[in-house]
Motif scaffolding. Structure first.
Motif, mmCIF file in Angstrom:
data_model
loop_
_atom_site.group_PDB
_atom_site.id
_atom_site.type_symbol
_atom_site.label_atom_id
_atom_site.label_comp_id
_atom_site.label_asym_id
_atom_site.label_seq_id
_atom_site.Cartn_x
_atom_site.Cartn_y
_atom_site.Cartn_z
ATOM 1 N N PRO A 218 38.813 46.648 44.900
ATOM 2 C CA PRO A 218 37.398 46.258 44.976
ATOM 3 C C PRO A 218 37.271 44.741 45.105
ATOM 4 O O PRO A 218 38.108 43.995 44.588
ATOM 5 N N ALA A 219 36.234 44.292 45.835
ATOM 6 C CA ALA A 219 35.998 42.864 45.976
ATOM 7 C C ALA A 219 35.508 42.306 44.644
ATOM 8 O O ALA A 219 35.805 41.167 44.287
ATOM 9 N N ARG A 220 34.730 43.119 43.927
ATOM 10 C CA ARG A 220 34.242 42.688 42.610
ATOM 11 C C ARG A 220 34.312 43.889 41.692
ATOM 12 O O ARG A 220 34.233 45.036 42.117
ATOM 13 N N GLY A 221 34.463 43.616 40.400
ATOM 14 C CA GLY A 221 34.466 44.705 39.431
ATOM 15 C C GLY A 221 35.755 45.503 39.496
ATOM 16 O O GLY A 221 36.826 44.980 39.807
ATOM 17 N N ARG A 222 35.660 46.800 39.264
ATOM 18 C CA ARG A 222 36.861 47.612 39.103
ATOM 19 C C ARG A 222 36.633 48.983 39.720
ATOM 20 O O ARG A 222 35.529 49.321 40.131
ATOM 21 N N ILE A 223 37.740 49.768 39.776
ATOM 22 C CA ILE A 223 37.580 51.181 40.108
ATOM 23 C C ILE A 223 37.546 51.960 38.789
ATOM 24 O O ILE A 223 37.369 51.374 37.731
ATOM 25 N N VAL A 237 29.751 54.412 39.238
ATOM 26 C CA VAL A 237 29.857 54.442 40.690
ATOM 27 C C VAL A 237 30.432 53.132 41.228
ATOM 28 O O VAL A 237 30.180 52.062 40.674
ATOM 29 N N VAL A 238 31.255 53.250 42.249
ATOM 30 C CA VAL A 238 31.736 52.095 43.008
ATOM 31 C C VAL A 238 30.955 52.106 44.316
ATOM 32 O O VAL A 238 30.823 53.165 44.946
ATOM 33 N N GLY A 252 21.795 39.163 44.699
ATOM 34 C CA GLY A 252 21.815 39.994 43.492
ATOM 35 C C GLY A 252 23.229 40.245 42.994
ATOM 36 O O GLY A 252 24.201 40.057 43.710
ATOM 37 N N ASP A 253 23.346 40.654 41.731
ATOM 38 C CA ASP A 253 24.664 40.976 41.170
ATOM 39 C C ASP A 253 24.728 42.476 40.927
ATOM 40 O O ASP A 253 24.206 42.976 39.934
ATOM 41 N N PRO A 254 25.386 43.187 41.824
ATOM 42 C CA PRO A 254 25.411 44.656 41.723
ATOM 43 C C PRO A 254 26.016 45.127 40.398
ATOM 44 O O PRO A 254 25.641 46.180 39.889
ATOM 45 N N LEU A 255 26.946 44.319 39.837
ATOM 46 C CA LEU A 255 27.638 44.788 38.633
ATOM 47 C C LEU A 255 26.698 44.828 37.427
ATOM 48 O O LEU A 255 27.028 45.416 36.399
ATOM 49 N N LYS A 256 25.540 44.163 37.545
ATOM 50 C CA LYS A 256 24.581 44.193 36.441
ATOM 51 C C LYS A 256 23.552 45.309 36.636
ATOM 52 O O LYS A 256 22.625 45.441 35.850
ATOM 53 N N PRO A 274 33.791 44.056 52.300
ATOM 54 C CA PRO A 274 33.132 44.392 53.566
ATOM 55 C C PRO A 274 34.111 45.126 54.480
ATOM 56 O O PRO A 274 35.296 44.842 54.470
ATOM 57 N N GLY A 275 33.610 46.071 55.236
ATOM 58 C CA GLY A 275 34.463 46.771 56.199
ATOM 59 C C GLY A 275 35.112 48.010 55.631
ATOM 60 O O GLY A 275 35.616 48.840 56.376
#
Lengths: 890, 110
Positions: A218-223, A237-238, A252-256, A274-275
């Protein structure tokens, strides 16, 4: 202009330069003698006599230079004699190149035709190389993508049976050759909401090793973590980069954030780079908890895709062997698996992605290579014809002792120069071609990747150019080198090594045979496509707007009960019917074309009537879809849950199940098709339609009303006439849907778009082949015309005599045309055999026409004969117009 | 009856032919033949061999140029060394010719 102040003679003369010098001398002598009244033959003999022992003098002259060069090399560079030979060879090739350049420049017309011919051939080749590259060579966007495999199960009939989850989990636990095995379900549409309106997104449910297998972090966060995967843990969800942008913008910060997915609140734990949207165009990934596979079916429920990554040293074969062993162990424990008799099937991910359309790419490549071959044949013929005029010169060179190797080399350098010119122009043609094919090709042909001319394509093109150069040059070179020097000198350069007419005719035959194969293939595919276009699916396939609503993909959705789902769609119907100008609407659980569930069809009081396809509809389905009613009636507003169920059947089912009684009034059921039970009375018969796609015949079908059988209504499609103002129609429907449930947004599509996958590949195939065949035909015209002109020119004297003896122009035209037509006829016959062989490969692509269609074969033969006629006619006319006196005097 | 070129005289004939302007091999032959009113018979292969040898010695240089019939031909011209050699050989042959003539005149000097 003479400029003695600019000497260039510092480099030692090459054998070719010496030959050129001496040839010039002998030619001048002969010309002078002929002018003085000698016969050509006597002049040549006299010139040869005056020169003396040509071969000996040539050797002596060359040895002057050899000594000079060696002396110079030794004194200047202190190198050995052998090494000193290399620059000599190099400068010989350089001389050949210069010679080729000069002679090509002098015959501009011929050179232009040759280069244009090769450019057409190589341009097409470049285009299809780009397609092959996109489909098979360009790397997939995964690290070490060659190690990625898909795993299916297979038996004798099918090689791509989906895998039960339990089986995949066992493999994942026990396999050593595959370092990660992920199982997944995908293509699930989910209604996703953060703030504001809900949006539709594509969801995949994956096991944890899925991400390890792809090799993408993942580009950010975790699986998913162990806690997420514990039984009963709250779902997380990822999400994909694109969906994150759409929902939260760039800042925005999706992880929040938390998302509402089909009514459930789910926190976002990771964002993919991305991609990354594997598999398909997935927007979000949720976890399959290994503790709860029961929910996903038994060991014989074939629902899951499996992706794996080969470990270091492992191969497809070793993975296959290991999984087979593991499956045998499983089968020993679970008799139901043994009963199925399935074995694992490991295929490279790339092969899986390209699928059956990959075959089309190879067919396209084969087609353009045929055109390239035709182009080479043309060029070989042109060179043969032209080299004839140089045979006298070649004869003198040989008489002067030039090696046959040097002659071959000269011709080859010339043809490679032409091929290079053709390739440069061909790259431009190819650039245009890739744009065109890229725009026309359905994604399935190129696995969705753009066609580009990259290093690999250029490298392949260089190879093809070299091969083309060799092909064009080899026959003329061999023939030229076989020139008999004595004959060349004595016969005045005419018909020196026997006329190459037979060789040229043979080449025309080959060319016509190739063109025939292309033409007939194009004809078969075009006819097949015309048949497909002409298919009447039986329902309206244009001007319809589809709005798909899906009520939930996660368990425990607010629409978990059939009644809740029915209520949603009944309210939706009521709301949408208030849109001004909307005359009618339909609902369908499954929209054609495509998948169609089927099952047992039971008539009360009679033995089983066999199988029927099950279709759940609502609204004015038959009116909107324009399906004619044959007898009785269809569903009305009065057919609600409160009254006894009714059914409508199609003519096929009526004929199949009720051969001897009137179906109307019969009581029937389809047990097991949905969660419901109960029987329905047949009230009407409608026309057959091709619900499964235009290439699939109509089948026996029974229609039920969703209002009376609401179980299978997790998703339904609303269908309206799009003349009710698109896109305002979409806005109106969206607004009405929001009134029913803002969390269930529609996804719009046109009926044309849903039909496209059934029609576009066929359109592309036939267009591609038609264009390629047209180019081949054009080249054939040029080739035939060239050979016929050449033949006619060689027979000018004969024709002149005939004309002088009173043969009318018509006879001469006929003679020339006949000489031109017979190789065309032989070629067409050969081509017919070729086409019958190729038909085998086309069979999988044709629809309602034989791959050996006699009409197409006949038309192809006629087209080629007409081409031959046309191509011969012009040179024939020209020959007939020649003044016999001028020919005979010459 | 045609004379054959005497051993050793070919060089001076070629140098002399090139004295006025650059020529290709065929023209050199023509020139020599014209100058001798067609009496001199040259083995043309030998002439080319001589030309190439002379070029290797630095007496001649060449350029490739379109000729009268529009084909490329190799034009030779004298270098400075070639001019000196022409002068030297012409003198030598002239005195040698005079000497021979004297020697062979019947009855001369006894």
């Amino acid at each position: 202009m003479t400029d003695p102040a600019r000497p260039t003679g510092k480099r030692p003369a090459t054998p070719d330069a010496v030959d050129e010098e001496l040839t010039y001398h002998v030619d001048r002598t002969v010309a002078a003698l002929v002018e003085a009244g000698w016969s050509a033959e006597a002049a040549r003999q006299e010139a040869a006599r005056r020169f003396g022992d040509a071969a000996r003098w040539r050797e002596k002259i060359l040895s002057v230079h050899q000594e000079g060069a060696l002396r110079m090399a030794r004194t200047t560079y202190g190198i050995s004699e052998t090494a000193a030979l290399l620059p000599r060879l190099w400068s010989a090739v350089g001389r050949d190149l210069a010679f080729a350049w000069r002679s090509l420049r002098h015959s501009t017309g011929l050179t232009a035709v040759t280069i244009a011919t090769l450019a057409l051939g190589l341009g097409g080749t470049v285009t299809m190389f780009a397609a092959v590259n996109a489909a098979f060579l360009a790397p997939l966007p995964f690290p070490e993508e060659q190690a990625l495999v898909k795993v299916y199960q297979a038996n004798e009939r099918r090689s791509d049976v989906a895998v039960p989850l339990e089986v995949a989990l066992d493999w994942s636990r026990d396999s050593r050759s595959l370092t990660a095995i992920g199982a997944y379900l995908y293509g699930i549409t989910a209604n996703v909401q953060s703030e504001g309106d809900a949006t539709r997104a594509r969801l995949a449910r994956v096991t944890r090793p899925f991400f390890h297998a792809t090799g993408i972090a993942p580009a950010r966060g975790r699986i998913f973590s162990d806690e997420d995967l514990a039984l009963g843990a709250a779902p997380v969800v990822v999400i994909g980069h694109q969906l994150a942008q759409r929902l939260f913008g760039a800042t925005g910060d999706p992880l929040k954030e938390t998302l509402r997915i089909d009514g459930h609140t789910v926190p976002v734990v990771g964002v993919m780079p991305p991609g990354f949207s594997f598999p398909g165009n997935t927007d979000l990934w949720t976890a399959i908890e290994p503790g709860g596979p029961a929910a996903y079916g038994s060991r014989t429920a074939h629902n899951f895709n499996v992706i794996g990554r080969l470990g270091p040293g492992a191969t497809i074969a070793s993975a296959q062997a290991e999984l087979t062993r593991l499956s045998d162990e499983q089968a020993a424990l679970f008799p139901e698996m043994a009963a199925e008799g399935l074995r694992p099937n490991v295929v490279p991910l790339r092969v899986d992605l390209v699928g059956t359309q990959g075959q089309m790419v190879w067919i396209g490549l084969a087609a353009v290579l045929c055109v390239l071959l035709v182009a080479c044949v043309n060029v070989a013929n042109l060179m043969l014809a032209r080299n004839l005029t140089r045979e006298a010169e070649t004869g003198i060179r040989l008489a002067l002792g030039a090696g046959r190797g040097a002659i071959v080399r000269l011709v080859m350098v010339e043809s490679l120069t032409l091929a290079t010119g053709g390739a440069l122009l061909g790259l431009i043609v190819g650039l245009w071609g890739t744009n065109l094919v890229g725009a026309l090709a359905p994604d399935s042909v190129t696995s969705g990747r753009p066609l580009v001319i990259d290093g690999r394509v250029v490298a392949l093109t260089v190879l093809a150019t070299f091969a083309a150069g060799l092909l064009c040059g080899v026959l003329p070179a061999l023939r030229t080198s076989r020139v008999d020097p004595r004959a060349a000198l004595s016969e005045g350069g005419r018909a020196v090594a026997g006329s190459p007419r037979r060789l040229m005719n043979a080449l025309v035959g080959i060319e016509v045979a190739l063109a025939f194969v292309l033409l007939s293939s194009a004809g078969v595919l075009a006819r097949s496509h015309a048949q497909l276009e002409a298919v009447d699916s039986g329902f309206r396939t244009d001007g319809l707007l589809l709005a798909r609503f899906s009520l939930g993909s996660l368990p425990e959705s607010p629409y978990g009960t059939p009644d809740a789902r029915r209520a949603f769609f009944e309210r939706l119907e009521a709301e949408v019917s208030t849109v001004p100008g909307l005359r009618a609407m339909a609902l369908a659980a499954i929209m054609p074309p495509g998948f169609s569930p089927n099952g047992r069809f039971v008539i009360e009081g009679r033995p089983d009537a066999g199988q029927a396809h099950f279709r759940l509809v609502g609204g004015d389905y038959f009116r909107v879809m324009r399906i004619p009613i044959r007898r009785g009636r269809v569903f009305t507003a009065e057919d609600t849950a409160a009254v006894p169920q009714v059914a409508v059947i199609n003519e096929s089912l009526a004929a199949l199940a009720f051969p001897d009684v009137d179906p109307i009034g019969q009581v029937v059921s389809m047990p097991g098709m949905d969660g419901g039970s109960g029987v329905a009375t047949i009230v009407g018969i409608v026309a057959d339609v091709r619900h499964r796609g235009p290439t699939q015949p109509a089948v026996a079908e029974a229609y039920f009303s969703y209002r009376q059988r609401p179980w299978r209504t997790y998703a339904m499609t609303l269908v309206v006439d799009s003349s009710a103002a698109l896109p305002a129609g979409t806005d109106a429907i969206r607004a009405k849907a929001r009134l029913v449930d803002a969390g269930i947004p529609p996804e719009f599509q046109t009926i044309e778009a849903t039909m496209a996958p059934f029609v576009d590949p066929s359109a592309f195939r036939s267009r591609l082949l038609v264009v390629v065949a047209a180019v081949a035909l054009l080249l054939a015209v040029v080739g035939i015309a060239g050979v016929v002109s050449h033949g006619a020119a060689r027979r000018q004297r004969e024709m002149g005599i005939r004309a002088a003896l009173g043969a009318p122009p018509g006879t001469i035209v006929r003679l020339v045309i006949r000489a031109g037509l017979w190789p065309v006829g032989v070629g067409a016959l050969l081509g017919l055999f070729g086409a019958l062989t190729v038909g085998r490969f086309l069979r999988t692509f044709v629809f309602e026409v034989s791959a050996y269609d006699p009409a197409v074969m006949t038309a192809s033969a006629l087209a080629l004969l007409a081409t031959g006629l046309l191509a011969s006619w012009w040179p024939a006319r020209r020959t007939a117009k020649i003044d016999p006196a001028s020919v005979l005097r010459a | 009856m045609a004379m054959h070129v005497l051993q050793g005289t070919l060089n001076v004939l070629i140098l002399n032919a090139l004295g006025e302007r650059p020529l290709h091999g065929y023209a050199i032959v023509e020139r020599i033949r014209a100058a001798s009113s067609g009496e001199l018979e040259i083995e043309e292969g030998a002439l080319y061999h001589a030309v190439h040898r002379m070029e290797a010695r630095g007496w001649l240089s060449h350029v490739w140029q379109p000729s009268e019939n529009n084909r490329r031909a190799k034009y030779y011209s004298l270098t400075a060394a070639g001019r000196r050699q022409l002068a030297r050989e012409a003198r030598a042959w002239a005195s040698y010719g005079a000497f021979l003539a004297r020697v062979l005149r019947p009855g001369a000097e006894g």
